[in-house]
Design a protein around this motif. Sequence first.
Motif, PDB file in Angstrom:
ATOM      1  N   ARG A 241      34.026 -49.194 -16.496  1.00 40.45           N
ATOM      2  CA  ARG A 241      33.944 -48.436 -17.748  1.00 40.45           C
ATOM      3  C   ARG A 241      35.378 -48.079 -18.120  1.00 40.45           C
ATOM      4  O   ARG A 241      36.171 -47.692 -17.255  1.00 40.45           O
ATOM      5  CB  ARG A 241      33.142 -47.139 -17.573  1.00 40.45           C
ATOM      6  N   SER A 256      37.551 -50.243 -25.827  1.00 36.41           N
ATOM      7  CA  SER A 256      37.159 -49.350 -24.724  1.00 36.41           C
ATOM      8  C   SER A 256      35.725 -48.868 -24.895  1.00 36.41           C
ATOM      9  O   SER A 256      35.134 -49.029 -25.955  1.00 36.41           O
ATOM     10  CB  SER A 256      38.105 -48.142 -24.687  1.00 36.41           C
ATOM     11  N   ILE A 269      34.316 -38.967 -15.974  1.00 32.36           N
ATOM     12  CA  ILE A 269      34.479 -39.460 -14.602  1.00 32.36           C
ATOM     13  C   ILE A 269      33.747 -38.547 -13.629  1.00 32.36           C
ATOM     14  O   ILE A 269      33.046 -39.004 -12.727  1.00 32.36           O
ATOM     15  CB  ILE A 269      35.976 -39.614 -14.265  1.00 32.36           C
ATOM     16  N   SER A 272      29.978 -39.252 -13.665  1.00 32.45           N
ATOM     17  CA  SER A 272      29.512 -40.628 -13.391  1.00 32.45           C
ATOM     18  C   SER A 272      29.019 -40.730 -11.944  1.00 32.45           C
ATOM     19  O   SER A 272      29.462 -39.987 -11.058  1.00 32.45           O
ATOM     20  CB  SER A 272      30.635 -41.633 -13.663  1.00 32.45           C
ATOM     21  N   SER A 276      31.078 -45.648  -9.162  1.00 29.47           N
ATOM     22  CA  SER A 276      31.496 -46.103 -10.496  1.00 29.47           C
ATOM     23  C   SER A 276      32.949 -46.558 -10.472  1.00 29.47           C
ATOM     24  O   SER A 276      33.751 -46.058  -9.675  1.00 29.47           O
ATOM     25  CB  SER A 276      31.405 -44.967 -11.517  1.00 29.47           C
ATOM     26  N   THR A 277      33.261 -47.460 -11.371  1.00 33.95           N
ATOM     27  CA  THR A 277      34.646 -47.931 -11.499  1.00 33.95           C
ATOM     28  C   THR A 277      35.147 -47.600 -12.900  1.00 33.95           C
ATOM     29  O   THR A 277      34.468 -47.885 -13.887  1.00 33.95           O
ATOM     30  CB  THR A 277      34.707 -49.457 -11.264  1.00 33.95           C
ATOM     31  N   TRP A 278      36.316 -46.977 -12.951  1.00 34.78           N
ATOM     32  CA  TRP A 278      36.875 -46.518 -14.236  1.00 34.78           C
ATOM     33  C   TRP A 278      38.290 -47.040 -14.449  1.00 34.78           C
ATOM     34  O   TRP A 278      39.123 -46.973 -13.540  1.00 34.78           O
ATOM     35  CB  TRP A 278      36.915 -44.985 -14.277  1.00 34.78           C
ATOM     36  N   VAL A 280      41.405 -46.041 -16.890  1.00 35.00           N
ATOM     37  CA  VAL A 280      41.740 -44.854 -17.686  1.00 35.00           C
ATOM     38  C   VAL A 280      43.064 -45.055 -18.421  1.00 35.00           C
ATOM     39  O   VAL A 280      44.090 -45.336 -17.793  1.00 35.00           O
ATOM     40  CB  VAL A 280      41.831 -43.605 -16.773  1.00 35.00           C
ATOM     41  N   LYS A 297      34.652 -42.785  -6.079  1.00 36.09           N
ATOM     42  CA  LYS A 297      34.653 -43.620  -7.286  1.00 36.09           C
ATOM     43  C   LYS A 297      35.983 -44.365  -7.314  1.00 36.09           C
ATOM     44  O   LYS A 297      36.945 -43.943  -6.670  1.00 36.09           O
ATOM     45  CB  LYS A 297      34.501 -42.758  -8.541  1.00 36.09           C
ATOM     46  N   VAL A 299      39.030 -45.178  -9.531  1.00 33.39           N
ATOM     47  CA  VAL A 299      39.684 -44.782 -10.786  1.00 33.39           C
ATOM     48  C   VAL A 299      41.054 -45.440 -10.810  1.00 33.39           C
ATOM     49  O   VAL A 299      41.825 -45.307  -9.855  1.00 33.39           O
ATOM     50  CB  VAL A 299      39.837 -43.239 -10.864  1.00 33.39           C
TER      51      VAL A 299
END
Length: 356
Positions: A241, A256, A269, A272, A276-278, A280, A297, A299
């Motif tokens: 995301r 995005s 974040i 979530s 999860s993978t973010w 940023v 997570k 990030v």
Amino acid sequence: MTYYEKGVEKYQPEQQDPVTARKIEALKGALKDELVILGHHYQRDNVIRYADIRGDSLILSRKAAEMKKKHVVFCGVYFMAECADILSAEDQKVYLPDLQAGCSMADMADREAVEAAWEHLTSLSDATIIPVTYINSSADIKAFVGKHGGIVCTSSNAPKIFDWAMEKGDKILFFPDRYLGLNTALSKGISREEIRILDTLPDRSGIKKARVFLWNGYCSVHKYFEAEHVHALRERFPDIRIVVHGECKDEVVRESDHFGSTSTIIDLISASPKGSTWGVGTEEHLVRRLQRQYPDKTVMSLSEPGFQCATMSMITPGSLLQVLEEIRAGRNDHRIRVQNEIKSYAKTALIRMLTL
Ligand code: SF4
């Protein structure tokens, strides 16, 4: 190995000098009944650890208004300390640990140039133009806005403020950040043809067509993020995301999943699920802090290397210590004081925002 490949780069905390740390803690303790330290999310780790309250511009400007403490030390940049001074009570004093810590975006709109543009636009149109300034602007610009029936916004509440301004008038003059203005206007369904960037002043027909005029400023950190950064991350991590700050270019925002303020980024974040993978798109200190805060997570910064705000980074444990020592000694060397006539109009524009 890049941290796209590793997922998350090992975070190296900034060095903390133990002598400075002990002195800061001791002074914080000694001054605790009359001191509050505010810290913006983009501050260094070895500075923000001393903040009593952390936040984005909106949260900190609200807190500055509410706090009854005599001494407010703002670990942030110049316009933030000005806001705190504008909103604080008569008997409160606001300090910025490094008086050179400005904001390049805020410096892109000066009062004289804004007055000239306003004169041009209003002399060639009968439409009601509402001036809106991003909080990342000088007190002088906020005063201009307050004087002309306008309002301040932050990256958190820009959409709401656009609604307010569109209801009140026919057109918006927004400054200093062209990207926050553009991203917000597009999210409100205003077409590109109705948005005019003021790289040159429009003629009568250009003014007539536009609903939003954007000052040609930008953030010297967020401007470095590109749509290609988003594409590269999506290719490596198909489930990623992407969340970016509203000061990023419109093509980055378009690619995005979310855009908004630092608080939006943190809240997304935080809420979530594990695993999860973010990706940023914002200032590096905040991204690295989120990496450490959510080890369950992944990030990562939208681009490698990440980008740090040079002026936010000017606040150091050493400069914070110096201000605390000055306060203890009854000195005001790093005090920020907005002139009364500017303060009054600027406060009008800020209060309009805070009461919405
Ligand atoms: S990150 Fe950008 S907008 Fe924020 S203080 Fe730095 S230059 Fe200004």
